[in-house]
Design a protein around this motif. Structure first.
Motif, short mmCIF file in Angstrom:
data_model
loop_
_atom_site.label_atom_id
_atom_site.label_comp_id
_atom_site.label_asym_id
_atom_site.label_seq_id
_atom_site.Cartn_x
_atom_site.Cartn_y
_atom_site.Cartn_z
N MET A 1 -53.38 -80.46 -24.03
CA MET A 1 -54.63 -80.08 -24.68
C MET A 1 -55.82 -80.73 -23.98
O MET A 1 -56.84 -80.10 -23.75
CB MET A 1 -54.61 -80.50 -26.16
CG MET A 1 -55.91 -80.23 -26.90
SD MET A 1 -55.96 -80.92 -28.55
CE MET A 1 -56.01 -82.67 -28.23
N GLY A 2 -55.68 -82.00 -23.62
CA GLY A 2 -56.76 -82.68 -22.92
C GLY A 2 -57.03 -82.07 -21.56
O GLY A 2 -58.19 -81.89 -21.16
N PHE A 3 -55.99 -81.69 -20.85
CA PHE A 3 -56.16 -81.08 -19.53
C PHE A 3 -56.89 -79.75 -19.65
O PHE A 3 -57.84 -79.49 -18.92
CB PHE A 3 -54.79 -80.90 -18.87
CG PHE A 3 -54.81 -81.10 -17.39
CD1 PHE A 3 -54.93 -82.37 -16.86
CD2 PHE A 3 -54.69 -80.03 -16.53
CE1 PHE A 3 -54.93 -82.57 -15.49
CE2 PHE A 3 -54.69 -80.22 -15.17
CZ PHE A 3 -54.81 -81.49 -14.65
N GLY A 4 -56.47 -78.92 -20.58
CA GLY A 4 -57.15 -77.64 -20.80
C GLY A 4 -58.56 -77.82 -21.32
O GLY A 4 -59.49 -77.10 -20.93
N GLY A 5 -58.75 -78.79 -22.20
CA GLY A 5 -60.09 -79.07 -22.72
C GLY A 5 -61.03 -79.55 -21.63
O GLY A 5 -62.22 -79.22 -21.64
N GLY A 6 -60.51 -80.29 -20.67
CA GLY A 6 -61.33 -80.74 -19.54
C GLY A 6 -61.84 -79.57 -18.72
O GLY A 6 -63.00 -79.55 -18.29
N ALA A 7 -60.98 -78.57 -18.52
CA ALA A 7 -61.39 -77.38 -17.79
C ALA A 7 -62.47 -76.62 -18.56
O ALA A 7 -63.46 -76.15 -17.97
CB ALA A 7 -60.19 -76.47 -17.53
N PHE A 8 -62.30 -76.52 -19.85
CA PHE A 8 -63.27 -75.82 -20.68
C PHE A 8 -64.64 -76.50 -20.64
O PHE A 8 -65.67 -75.87 -20.38
CB PHE A 8 -62.76 -75.73 -22.12
CG PHE A 8 -63.73 -75.11 -23.08
CD1 PHE A 8 -63.91 -73.74 -23.11
CD2 PHE A 8 -64.47 -75.90 -23.94
CE1 PHE A 8 -64.82 -73.16 -23.99
CE2 PHE A 8 -65.38 -75.34 -24.83
CZ PHE A 8 -65.55 -73.96 -24.85
#
Length: 175
Positions: free
Chosen positions: A147-154
């Motif tokens: 979730m953190g990795f995807g949130g960083g991209a967002f």
């Protein structure tokens, strides 16, 4: 008799998500491609952002996660997170200097090599820690990290676009 896990273990996912928010920005680098190409129109094939630089970063993400895993287990997540932050941040800074100086080799070294290594080390440290602290909820623990990795991209995708308009692509890397 089963021991109850300590209540402070719930602070660990917060730290893992924060680490992954930072390095997850690698997946938003497509927002940098056109501005980098515009800033350096005569980039050689090996310095082109959408191809070799980004690909190198992702290859090194996987290789460094695999090869540095035992070191992370020995030294601990805090040390690994520090090294990951140092590699990733210095990679962004070297890439920014490369853009300012119009030096594709510095751009490639920073964004392709250093950031990739930082991503790999930064990816494995929180995941291994979360799995250790949550043996009873391994799927949930891994999900926090992802979730953190995807949130960083967002977040980085929107932040990059906003910053590029205001300060330019090189200074966006520094910010």
């Amino acid at each position: 008799m089963q021991l109850t896990p300590p209540p402070r273990r719930w602070t660990i996912p917060l730290g893992a998500v924060l680490v992954h928010l930072g390095i997850g920005s690698v997946y938003a680098w497509s927002t940098l491609n056109r501005p980098i190409t515009a800033a350096m129109p005569s980039l050689p094939w090996w310095g082109s952002p959408p191809y070799t630089t980004f690909t190198s970063a992702l290859v090194l993400l996987g290789l460094s996660a695999a090869t540095w895993g035992p070191w992370v287990e020995r030294r601990g997540a805090r040390m690994a997170a520090r090294l990951a932050a140092l590699c990733f941040a210095s990679g962004l800074a070297v890439g920014a200097v490369g853009l300012h100086l119009r030096q594709p080799l510095l751009l490639f070294l920073g964004l392709g090599i250093l950031c990739g290594i930082g991503c790999g080390i930064g990816y494995i440290a929180p995941v291994s820690t979360l799995v250790r602290w949550f043996p009873d909820r391994r799927g949930m623990a891994t999900g926090f990290a992802i979730m953190g990795f995807g949130g960083g991209a967002f977040i980085a995708g929107h932040a990059n676009a906003w910053l590029i308009e205001r300060v330019g692509v090189a200074d966006t890397l520094l910010v």
